[in-house]
Design an enzyme around this catalytic site. Structure first.
Site, PDB file in Angstrom:
ATOM      1  N   TRP A 201      47.657 -61.850  24.745  1.00  0.00           N
ATOM      2  CA  TRP A 201      48.552 -62.177  25.492  1.00  0.00           C
ATOM      3  C   TRP A 201      48.050 -63.521  26.003  1.00  0.00           C
ATOM      4  CZ3 TRP A 201      53.118 -61.089  24.466  1.00  0.00           C
ATOM      5  CH2 TRP A 201      53.616 -59.682  24.513  1.00  0.00           C
TER       6      TRP A 201
ATOM      7  N   ASP B  54      76.102 -57.465  18.066  1.00  0.00           N
ATOM      8  CA  ASP B  54      74.638 -57.352  17.277  1.00  0.00           C
ATOM      9  C   ASP B  54      73.907 -58.804  17.693  1.00  0.00           C
ATOM     10  OD1 ASP B  54      74.403 -55.188  15.676  1.00  0.00           O
ATOM     11  OD2 ASP B  54      74.787 -56.082  13.807  1.00  0.00           O
TER      12      ASP B  54
ATOM     13  N   ARG C 164      67.766 -53.805   2.679  1.00  0.00           N
ATOM     14  CA  ARG C 164      69.087 -53.131   2.409  1.00  0.00           C
ATOM     15  C   ARG C 164      69.982 -53.927   1.403  1.00  0.00           C
ATOM     16  NH1 ARG C 164      73.231 -52.941   7.469  1.00  0.00           N
ATOM     17  NH2 ARG C 164      74.882 -52.068   6.233  1.00  0.00           N
TER      18      ARG C 164
ATOM     19  N   HIS D 190      50.944 -68.881  30.674  1.00  0.00           N
ATOM     20  CA  HIS D 190      50.830 -68.281  31.788  1.00  0.00           C
ATOM     21  C   HIS D 190      51.979 -67.277  31.961  1.00  0.00           C
ATOM     22  CE1 HIS D 190      48.327 -71.236  33.788  1.00  0.00           C
ATOM     23  NE2 HIS D 190      49.096 -72.281  33.276  1.00  0.00           N
TER      24      HIS D 190
ATOM     25  N   ASP E 140      69.370 -49.396  16.324  1.00  0.00           N
ATOM     26  CA  ASP E 140      70.833 -49.486  15.777  1.00  0.00           C
ATOM     27  C   ASP E 140      71.711 -48.479  16.396  1.00  0.00           C
ATOM     28  OD1 ASP E 140      70.867 -51.640  14.150  1.00  0.00           O
ATOM     29  OD2 ASP E 140      70.671 -50.610  12.295  1.00  0.00           O
TER      30      ASP E 140
ATOM     31  N   HIS F  76      72.428 -47.364   8.245  1.00  0.00           N
ATOM     32  CA  HIS F  76      72.489 -48.000   9.531  1.00  0.00           C
ATOM     33  C   HIS F  76      73.608 -47.859  10.407  1.00  0.00           C
ATOM     34  CE1 HIS F  76      69.452 -51.366   8.065  1.00  0.00           C
ATOM     35  NE2 HIS F  76      69.472 -50.515   7.088  1.00  0.00           N
TER      36      HIS F  76
ATOM     37  N   HIS G  89      81.641 -57.034  15.491  1.00  0.00           N
ATOM     38  CA  HIS G  89      80.373 -56.556  15.312  1.00  0.00           C
ATOM     39  C   HIS G  89      79.448 -57.380  15.536  1.00  0.00           C
ATOM     40  CE1 HIS G  89      77.959 -53.294  13.516  1.00  0.00           C
ATOM     41  NE2 HIS G  89      77.333 -54.220  13.241  1.00  0.00           N
TER      42      HIS G  89
ATOM     43  N   ASP H  15      66.462 -54.008   7.499  1.00  0.00           N
ATOM     44  CA  ASP H  15      67.803 -54.934   7.251  1.00  0.00           C
ATOM     45  C   ASP H  15      67.325 -55.989   6.158  1.00  0.00           C
ATOM     46  OD1 ASP H  15      69.760 -54.416   8.997  1.00  0.00           O
ATOM     47  OD2 ASP H  15      69.143 -55.816  10.515  1.00  0.00           O
TER      48      ASP H  15
ATOM     49  N   HIS I 271      63.907 -48.972  13.243  1.00  0.00           N
ATOM     50  CA  HIS I 271      65.054 -49.849  13.100  1.00  0.00           C
ATOM     51  C   HIS I 271      66.276 -48.726  13.428  1.00  0.00           C
ATOM     52  CE1 HIS I 271      67.245 -53.126  11.086  1.00  0.00           C
ATOM     53  NE2 HIS I 271      68.060 -52.197  10.854  1.00  0.00           N
TER      54      HIS I 271
ATOM     55  N   HIS J 185      77.991 -49.526  15.935  1.00  0.00           N
ATOM     56  CA  HIS J 185      77.183 -49.035  14.926  1.00  0.00           C
ATOM     57  C   HIS J 185      77.462 -47.399  15.030  1.00  0.00           C
ATOM     58  CE1 HIS J 185      74.236 -51.984  12.768  1.00  0.00           C
ATOM     59  NE2 HIS J 185      74.680 -52.804  13.945  1.00  0.00           N
TER      60      HIS J 185
END
Ligand SMILES: *[C@@H]1O[C@H](CO)[C@@H](O)[C@H](O)[C@H]1NC(C)=O
Ligand SMILES: *[C@@H]1O[C@H](CO)[C@@H](O)[C@H](O)[C@H]1NC(C)=O
Ligand SMILES: *[C@@H]1O[C@H](CO)[C@@H](O)[C@H](O)[C@H]1NC(C)=O
Length: 289
Positions: A23, A178, A73, A28, A145, A85, A174, A70, A141, A151
């Protein structure tokens, strides 16, 4: 299909524990996460199992692995996963909302049966490392969704067939859920960075707005529930309920990303992403720990 910020954000909710050692390089802001790790929501055992499954291909992180479902597919070999999905809830929003596995999860499967299937497969030691890694990527995933109200809705193809305007651009309902509203929110408040948003959400889970309710979000999760569809059904029903309150509550021509609609949607999106990130953490603990 583009990767969706909704999906990325849910995965990012799990990023911090994976990236703690590096990290410091990110400036900062992220040094703050090292000192106060944002999301210690998965156990060390789960972390090491997940990292070992994903390997360097995914930088040992669920973040880069989350959009994989995704990207495949569209390939012929994975065409069968397209129905995984979503679940086409044949309800009647906004007057009546519901999800029913027998009514809505067709012969080719849906997001609920897919979570069940890949939860089983990720644990099957007879499968190859690649097959089990695929199962983990699908779980990550789909648990994202399933928290997105559109969905879990059949109406107008989950809002894909409803024209909408977001920040002056023509799109559909949609995509507005999303991507559109989340992008605006990330640009305005989180340095356009899902990890910054994830850290803010994690803080709300640990000690803020969600601290008193987080346990209830994961109350159905246990080792014995992993083989059942009951938790995914609860998650789908919760997300679907917003289809009877806010999701279809707009007038033609309204800019959904610059109006009351947006102001009402953002707290819902924040909470749904928080829930699904936390649920993913506890689901993976139930699997691996
Ligand atoms: C891989 O992960 C490390 C540590 O979490 C991070 O610093 C680095 O930016 C990541 N690399 C890429 C290409 O995302
Ligand atoms: C479970 O996943 C495998 C691998 O993707 C797939 O071949 C199979 O059809 C799925 N089964 C169900 C019931 O979804
Ligand atoms: C629908 O939107 C209007 C206008 O923003 C608001 O007054 C009303 O409370 C909303 N209704 C629901 C059910 O959210």
């Amino acid at each position: 299909m583009m990767k969706t910020p909704f999906q990325l954000a849910v995965a990012a909710a799990l990023l911090s524990p994976f990236g703690v050692s590096a990290w410091g390089e990110l400036g900062h802001e992220t040094i703050g996460y090292v000192i106060m790790p944002a999301l210690p929501f998965i156990s060390a055992t789960t972390l090491s199992s997940v990292q070992s499954s994903l390997g360097s291909t995914y930088n040992f992180s669920l973040g880069p692995a989350a959009p994989w479902a995704d990207t495949v597919r569209a390939e012929a070999a994975y065409a069968f996963t397209a129905p995984y999905h979503f679940v086409d809830a044949e309800d009647s929003p906004p007057s009546s909302c519901s999800v029913s596995i027998s009514r809505d999860c067709g012969a080719s499967g849906c997001i609920i049966s897919a979570i069940q299937n890949y939860t089983k497969r990720v644990q099957e030691t007879s499968l190859s490392k690649t097959q089990r890694q695929e199962a983990l990527k699908f779980i990550t995933h789909f648990i994202g969704d399933i928290g997105q109200p559109l969905h879990v809705e059949a109406y107008e193809v989950g809002g894909n067939d409803i024209k909408a305007t977001c920040s002056g651009k023509s799109t559909n309902l949609h995509a507005t859920w999303d991507t559109g509203m989340i992008t605006k929110n990330l640009d305005a408040n989180y340095n356009s960075d899902p990890q910054v948003w994830a850290a803010a959400i994690a803080k709300e889970i640990k000690s803020g707005t969600y601290a008193s309710v987080a346990a209830s979000w994961v109350s159905c999760i246990s080792a014995s529930e992993l083989s059942s569809t009951s938790c995914p059904l609860v998650w789908a029903e919760e997300a679907n309920s917003f289809d009877c309150t806010d999701v279809f509550n707009f007038t033609t021509g309204q800019d959904l990303c610059d109006s009351d609609y947006y102001d009402a949607a953002i707290p819902i999106i924040d909470e749904q992403v928080a829930k699904q990130g936390y649920r993913l953490a506890k689901w993976l603990d139930a699997i691996y720990d």
